[in-house]
Design a protein around this motif. Sequence first.
Motif, PDB file in Angstrom:
ATOM      1  N   LEU A   1       0.823  -1.211   0.000  1.00  0.00           N
ATOM      2  CA  LEU A   1       0.000   0.000   0.000  1.00  0.00           C
ATOM      3  C   LEU A   1       0.856   1.259   0.000  1.00  0.00           C
ATOM      4  N   SER A   2       0.422   2.238  -0.769  1.00  0.00           N
ATOM      5  CA  SER A   2       1.080   3.542  -0.743  1.00  0.00           C
ATOM      6  C   SER A   2       0.660   4.270   0.523  1.00  0.00           C
ATOM      7  N   GLY A   3       1.310   5.378   0.802  1.00  0.00           N
ATOM      8  CA  GLY A   3       0.947   6.155   1.977  1.00  0.00           C
ATOM      9  C   GLY A   3      -0.501   6.611   1.915  1.00  0.00           C
ATOM     10  N   ARG A   4      -0.951   7.041   0.749  1.00  0.00           N
ATOM     11  CA  ARG A   4      -2.328   7.484   0.584  1.00  0.00           C
ATOM     12  C   ARG A   4      -3.298   6.324   0.784  1.00  0.00           C
ATOM     13  N   GLU A   5      -2.930   5.150   0.283  1.00  0.00           N
ATOM     14  CA  GLU A   5      -3.799   3.983   0.423  1.00  0.00           C
ATOM     15  C   GLU A   5      -3.917   3.540   1.881  1.00  0.00           C
ATOM     16  N   ARG A   6      -2.835   3.657   2.637  1.00  0.00           N
ATOM     17  CA  ARG A   6      -2.899   3.342   4.067  1.00  0.00           C
ATOM     18  C   ARG A   6      -3.818   4.337   4.781  1.00  0.00           C
ATOM     19  N   GLU A   7      -3.741   5.586   4.361  1.00  0.00           N
ATOM     20  CA  GLU A   7      -4.594   6.618   4.931  1.00  0.00           C
ATOM     21  C   GLU A   7      -6.064   6.315   4.623  1.00  0.00           C
ATOM     22  N   ILE A   8      -6.321   5.909   3.387  1.00  0.00           N
ATOM     23  CA  ILE A   8      -7.681   5.548   2.976  1.00  0.00           C
ATOM     24  C   ILE A   8      -8.173   4.356   3.778  1.00  0.00           C
ATOM     25  N   LEU A   9      -7.328   3.327   3.941  1.00  0.00           N
ATOM     26  CA  LEU A   9      -7.705   2.130   4.695  1.00  0.00           C
ATOM     27  C   LEU A   9      -8.064   2.480   6.132  1.00  0.00           C
ATOM     28  N   ALA A  10      -7.294   3.366   6.726  1.00  0.00           N
ATOM     29  CA  ALA A  10      -7.565   3.769   8.107  1.00  0.00           C
ATOM     30  C   ALA A  10      -8.928   4.450   8.220  1.00  0.00           C
ATOM     31  N   LEU A  11      -9.274   5.265   7.248  1.00  0.00           N
ATOM     32  CA  LEU A  11     -10.557   5.955   7.282  1.00  0.00           C
ATOM     33  C   LEU A  11     -11.715   4.998   7.008  1.00  0.00           C
ATOM     34  N   VAL A  12     -11.496   4.044   6.113  1.00  0.00           N
ATOM     35  CA  VAL A  12     -12.504   2.998   5.897  1.00  0.00           C
ATOM     36  C   VAL A  12     -12.703   2.229   7.197  1.00  0.00           C
ATOM     37  N   GLY A  13     -11.598   1.936   7.880  1.00  0.00           N
ATOM     38  CA  GLY A  13     -11.666   1.219   9.146  1.00  0.00           C
ATOM     39  C   GLY A  13     -12.426   1.973  10.215  1.00  0.00           C
ATOM     40  N   ARG A  14     -12.426   3.281  10.132  1.00  0.00           N
ATOM     41  CA  ARG A  14     -13.164   4.092  11.111  1.00  0.00           C
ATOM     42  C   ARG A  14     -14.627   4.277  10.714  1.00  0.00           C
ATOM     43  N   GLY A  15     -15.017   3.654   9.601  1.00  0.00           N
ATOM     44  CA  GLY A  15     -16.420   3.660   9.218  1.00  0.00           C
ATOM     45  C   GLY A  15     -16.845   4.769   8.283  1.00  0.00           C
ATOM     46  N   LEU A  16     -15.905   5.498   7.702  1.00  0.00           N
ATOM     47  CA  LEU A  16     -16.259   6.592   6.810  1.00  0.00           C
ATOM     48  C   LEU A  16     -16.665   6.065   5.431  1.00  0.00           C
ATOM     49  N   SER A  17     -17.647   6.701   4.829  1.00  0.00           N
ATOM     50  CA  SER A  17     -18.056   6.367   3.467  1.00  0.00           C
ATOM     51  C   SER A  17     -17.091   7.020   2.483  1.00  0.00           C
ATOM     52  N   ASN A  18     -17.197   6.663   1.208  1.00  0.00           N
ATOM     53  CA  ASN A  18     -16.345   7.287   0.198  1.00  0.00           C
ATOM     54  C   ASN A  18     -16.558   8.803   0.164  1.00  0.00           C
ATOM     55  N   ALA A  19     -17.802   9.219   0.288  1.00  0.00           N
ATOM     56  CA  ALA A  19     -18.097  10.654   0.264  1.00  0.00           C
ATOM     57  C   ALA A  19     -17.447  11.368   1.450  1.00  0.00           C
ATOM     58  N   GLU A  20     -17.500  10.746   2.610  1.00  0.00           N
ATOM     59  CA  GLU A  20     -16.912  11.348   3.812  1.00  0.00           C
ATOM     60  C   GLU A  20     -15.386  11.380   3.713  1.00  0.00           C
ATOM     61  N   ILE A  21     -14.808  10.328   3.151  1.00  0.00           N
ATOM     62  CA  ILE A  21     -13.356  10.289   2.963  1.00  0.00           C
ATOM     63  C   ILE A  21     -12.937  11.378   1.979  1.00  0.00           C
ATOM     64  N   ALA A  22     -13.720  11.557   0.923  1.00  0.00           N
ATOM     65  CA  ALA A  22     -13.415  12.580  -0.077  1.00  0.00           C
ATOM     66  C   ALA A  22     -13.359  13.968   0.559  1.00  0.00           C
ATOM     67  N   VAL A  23     -14.296  14.243   1.435  1.00  0.00           N
ATOM     68  CA  VAL A  23     -14.315  15.538   2.121  1.00  0.00           C
ATOM     69  C   VAL A  23     -13.118  15.663   3.056  1.00  0.00           C
ATOM     70  N   ALA A  24     -12.835  14.599   3.809  1.00  0.00           N
ATOM     71  CA  ALA A  24     -11.742  14.635   4.792  1.00  0.00           C
ATOM     72  C   ALA A  24     -10.385  14.849   4.135  1.00  0.00           C
ATOM     73  N   LEU A  25     -10.199  14.278   2.943  1.00  0.00           N
ATOM     74  CA  LEU A  25      -8.889  14.338   2.282  1.00  0.00           C
ATOM     75  C   LEU A  25      -8.862  15.317   1.109  1.00  0.00           C
ATOM     76  N   THR A  26      -9.966  16.019   0.895  1.00  0.00           N
ATOM     77  CA  THR A  26     -10.087  16.960  -0.217  1.00  0.00           C
ATOM     78  C   THR A  26      -9.769  16.271  -1.542  1.00  0.00           C
ATOM     79  N   LEU A  27     -10.453  15.160  -1.783  1.00  0.00           N
ATOM     80  CA  LEU A  27     -10.310  14.413  -3.025  1.00  0.00           C
ATOM     81  C   LEU A  27     -11.683  14.266  -3.660  1.00  0.00           C
ATOM     82  N   SER A  28     -11.706  13.903  -4.928  1.00  0.00           N
ATOM     83  CA  SER A  28     -12.986  13.606  -5.559  1.00  0.00           C
ATOM     84  C   SER A  28     -13.458  12.241  -5.086  1.00  0.00           C
ATOM     85  N   GLU A  29     -14.764  12.030  -5.103  1.00  0.00           N
ATOM     86  CA  GLU A  29     -15.299  10.742  -4.677  1.00  0.00           C
ATOM     87  C   GLU A  29     -14.834   9.627  -5.610  1.00  0.00           C
ATOM     88  N   HIS A  30     -14.676   9.955  -6.889  1.00  0.00           N
ATOM     89  CA  HIS A  30     -14.186   8.960  -7.854  1.00  0.00           C
ATOM     90  C   HIS A  30     -12.771   8.519  -7.507  1.00  0.00           C
TER      91      HIS A  30
END
Length: 219
Positions: free
Chosen positions: A155-184
């Motif tokens: 996993l890249s650093g960004r992917e580990r960050e994404i995994l951690a947020l998925v683990g905390r129960g965040l949806s893709n939309a919520e992760i997008a807001v938290a990391l300032t990324l597009s939902e896609h």
Amino acid sequence: MSATTVVVADDQELIRGAFAAIIDAEDDLTVVGEAGDGAEAVAAVRRHRPDVLVVDIRMPLMDGVEATRLVCAETDTRVLVLTTFDQDEYVYGALRAGASGFLLKDVRRAELLAAVRIVAAGESLLAPSVTTRLIHDAVRNRRPATIEPPAMAQLSGREREILALVGRGLSNAEIAVALTLSEHTVKTHVSNVLSKLQLRDRVQAVVVAYESGLILPGE
């Protein structure tokens, strides 16, 4: 479009028959086999290769958790666990074994059918936030296991960050807001994480996030 095929496994004949009848009555769902214990369930899946296995947790000879583990390791069949027991340990064991969700046996007819269809479509039945609570409670008093280093190292650093947020129960939309990324973009990262770690869905990703120590109970 071909019907979704299902195997129903429960040691109580009346319950098994009732669930099978409810599922088979739907035009888009077909029950191709029934089983009275875990060993029979695994054999039925090997024989019929259904899209979904609906399996009870507590059964003789082999319980539903072990049956789930074997089925998920050997096939692409998705597993939906039905049980009268809603304790975290049972749920955690089933999810860790590869189940895509669970329902209590007092589930309503419409909920059962919706669950089978959701799991068959490749989705997770449990909301990530619910899964997080269950796994948190189950591993709270344990020392987290460590996933094989080569797997997490992919996993890249960004992917580990994404995994951690998925683990905390965040949806893709919520992760997008938290990391300032597009939902896609988030969806692509999540897909890459699941692929690299050979996980079936977000439920298993939550399990891995805890068991790898990426998230610690209480955080």
